[in-house]
Every structure is written in structure tokens, then in C-alpha cells.
Design a protein around this motif. Structure first.
Motif, mmCIF file in Angstrom:
data_model
loop_
_atom_site.group_PDB
_atom_site.id
_atom_site.type_symbol
_atom_site.label_atom_id
_atom_site.label_comp_id
_atom_site.label_asym_id
_atom_site.label_seq_id
_atom_site.Cartn_x
_atom_site.Cartn_y
_atom_site.Cartn_z
ATOM 1 N N SER A 119 0.789 -1.229 0.000
ATOM 2 C CA SER A 119 0.000 0.000 0.000
ATOM 3 C C SER A 119 0.824 1.283 0.000
ATOM 4 O O SER A 119 0.313 2.339 -0.351
ATOM 5 C CB SER A 119 -0.927 0.017 1.220
ATOM 6 N N HIS A 120 2.091 1.209 0.387
ATOM 7 C CA HIS A 120 2.900 2.423 0.494
ATOM 8 C C HIS A 120 4.380 2.104 0.299
ATOM 9 O O HIS A 120 4.759 0.938 0.229
ATOM 10 C CB HIS A 120 2.673 3.089 1.859
ATOM 11 N N PHE A 121 5.172 3.143 0.240
ATOM 12 C CA PHE A 121 6.616 2.962 0.286
ATOM 13 C C PHE A 121 7.227 4.032 1.175
ATOM 14 O O PHE A 121 6.790 5.175 1.185
ATOM 15 C CB PHE A 121 7.272 2.903 -1.103
ATOM 16 N N ASP A 122 8.191 3.577 1.978
ATOM 17 C CA ASP A 122 8.912 4.476 2.872
ATOM 18 C C ASP A 122 10.214 4.866 2.192
ATOM 19 O O ASP A 122 10.906 4.017 1.627
ATOM 20 C CB ASP A 122 9.202 3.786 4.202
ATOM 21 N N VAL A 123 10.531 6.154 2.260
ATOM 22 C CA VAL A 123 11.700 6.700 1.576
ATOM 23 C C VAL A 123 12.587 7.372 2.613
ATOM 24 O O VAL A 123 12.100 8.063 3.512
ATOM 25 C CB VAL A 123 11.264 7.721 0.504
ATOM 26 N N PHE A 124 13.901 7.157 2.476
ATOM 27 C CA PHE A 124 14.854 7.810 3.362
ATOM 28 C C PHE A 124 15.932 8.484 2.532
ATOM 29 O O PHE A 124 16.566 7.854 1.692
ATOM 30 C CB PHE A 124 15.492 6.801 4.321
ATOM 31 N N HIS A 125 16.121 9.787 2.772
ATOM 32 C CA HIS A 125 17.167 10.564 2.099
ATOM 33 C C HIS A 125 18.351 10.625 3.059
ATOM 34 O O HIS A 125 18.280 11.280 4.102
ATOM 35 C CB HIS A 125 16.649 11.964 1.760
ATOM 36 N N LEU A 126 19.428 9.925 2.722
ATOM 37 C CA LEU A 126 20.549 9.750 3.627
ATOM 38 C C LEU A 126 21.229 11.061 4.004
ATOM 39 O O LEU A 126 21.440 11.341 5.184
ATOM 40 C CB LEU A 126 21.572 8.791 2.991
ATOM 41 N N GLU A 127 21.561 11.870 3.042
ATOM 42 C CA GLU A 127 22.332 13.087 3.315
ATOM 43 C C GLU A 127 21.542 14.121 4.111
ATOM 44 O O GLU A 127 22.117 14.898 4.874
ATOM 45 C CB GLU A 127 22.830 13.709 2.005
ATOM 46 N N GLU A 128 20.240 14.138 3.950
ATOM 47 C CA GLU A 128 19.408 15.092 4.687
ATOM 48 C C GLU A 128 18.772 14.478 5.925
ATOM 49 O O GLU A 128 18.064 15.158 6.661
ATOM 50 C CB GLU A 128 18.325 15.660 3.759
ATOM 51 N N ASN A 129 19.016 13.174 6.133
ATOM 52 C CA ASN A 129 18.440 12.448 7.261
ATOM 53 C C ASN A 129 16.930 12.688 7.339
ATOM 54 O O ASN A 129 16.369 12.961 8.398
ATOM 55 C CB ASN A 129 19.121 12.860 8.572
ATOM 56 N N ALA A 130 16.276 12.599 6.186
ATOM 57 C CA ALA A 130 14.847 12.876 6.089
ATOM 58 C C ALA A 130 14.102 11.633 5.614
ATOM 59 O O ALA A 130 14.570 10.936 4.710
ATOM 60 C CB ALA A 130 14.607 14.024 5.113
ATOM 61 N N ALA A 131 12.961 11.388 6.221
ATOM 62 C CA ALA A 131 12.135 10.237 5.857
ATOM 63 C C ALA A 131 10.743 10.716 5.470
ATOM 64 O O ALA A 131 10.261 11.737 5.960
ATOM 65 C CB ALA A 131 12.053 9.262 7.018
#
Length: 138
Positions: free
Chosen positions: A16-28
Motif C-alpha cells: 500500500s505504500h513505500f517508505d523513503v529515506f534521504h541519507l544526506e538530509e536524514n529525512a524520511a
């Protein structure tokens, strides 16, 4: 000479969804696994110069993601067992979608994973048919 930051994104895909993590910005962030969710993801990513977007194949659930973004983003499909072993080697014992996305991003950056070659829609269809044929024969 100024070195541009290589942006690495980890994506854990579910039905139903996907979780995304941006490593350099430490943002999810979490997005729906729908065409609208993919558009929201593209907007969230903006025009950052991405080095890699790391994800695991998840049966039929990664299809929309892969079909829509192949050729548009530097996708890296990794083996789920190798991703799990990498996470464990880094001391991550818990398993949640958000932690998996973070682990995939860390793996991509640590191993400097290169994006997969873009394959055509016809090639993907032929691969699916070959897998189905093999299953029927067995």
C-alpha cells in the motif's frame, strides 16, 4: 573544485505504500504505492542530483515503482538477503519499513552501488513471461 554531494535514497516498498529515506538530509517520508504517490515522491525529491535510489524487489509490489521511474531516476535493485545482512552487520536488529529504507540508503552509499542499466518495458515483460513459464513447467 567544488564536489557535489551524492544524494542517496533508500526505498522500502510494500503493497500500500513505500517508505523513503534521504541519507544526506536524514529525512524520511511515506508515500502511497500509487501513481499519485509516485508523483508526490518526484516532487519531494525535487531537482537534487541523485546518485542512486536503492530498493528491494517485492514481488508484484515494486512493479509500479520500477516501471514508472526506470530511466528517470538512477535505480539500484538489491538482493533482499544481502540488504538484510548489511543491516545486521551495521547493528540493526529491528525490522520496520522506515528502518529498512534507511538501511538501503546506507548500503547504497557505503558500497557506492551503481545504478542498474535501464531496460525496456518489452524486456521486463519477457522476463516476467519467462518466470511464469518456468513456474508452470516446475
Amino acid at each position: 573544485m567544488v564536489k557535489m554531494t551524492e544524494h542517496t535514497i533508500g526505498v522500502d516498498i510494500s503493497k500500500s505504500h513505500f517508505d523513503v529515506f534521504h541519507l544526506e538530509e536524514n529525512a524520511a517520508q511515506r508515500f502511497e504505492n500509487t501513481p499519485d504517490g509516485l508523483r508526490a515522491l518526484r516532487k519531494w525529491l525535487g531537482s537534487r542530483p541523485l546518485a542512486r535510489v536503492v530498493y528491494e524487489p517485492t514481488g508484484p509490489y515494486h512493479r509500479l515503482f520500477e516501471d514508472t521511474l526506470s530511466g528517470q531516476l538512477p535505480l539500484v535493485k538489491v538482493n533482499p538477503l544481502q540488504a538484510r545482512r548489511f543491516a545486521e552487520a551495521c547493528g540493526t536488529r529491528a525490522k520496520t519499513d522506515a528502518l529498512d529504507a534507511r538501511g538501503l540508503a546506507r548500503m547504497g552509499a557505503a558500497l557506492a552501488l551503481e545504478p542498474d542499466a535501464v531496460i525496456s518495458q518489452n524486456t521486463r515483460i519477457l522476463r516476467d513471461l519467462q518466470v511464469a513459464r518456468t513456474a508452470l513447467i516446475e
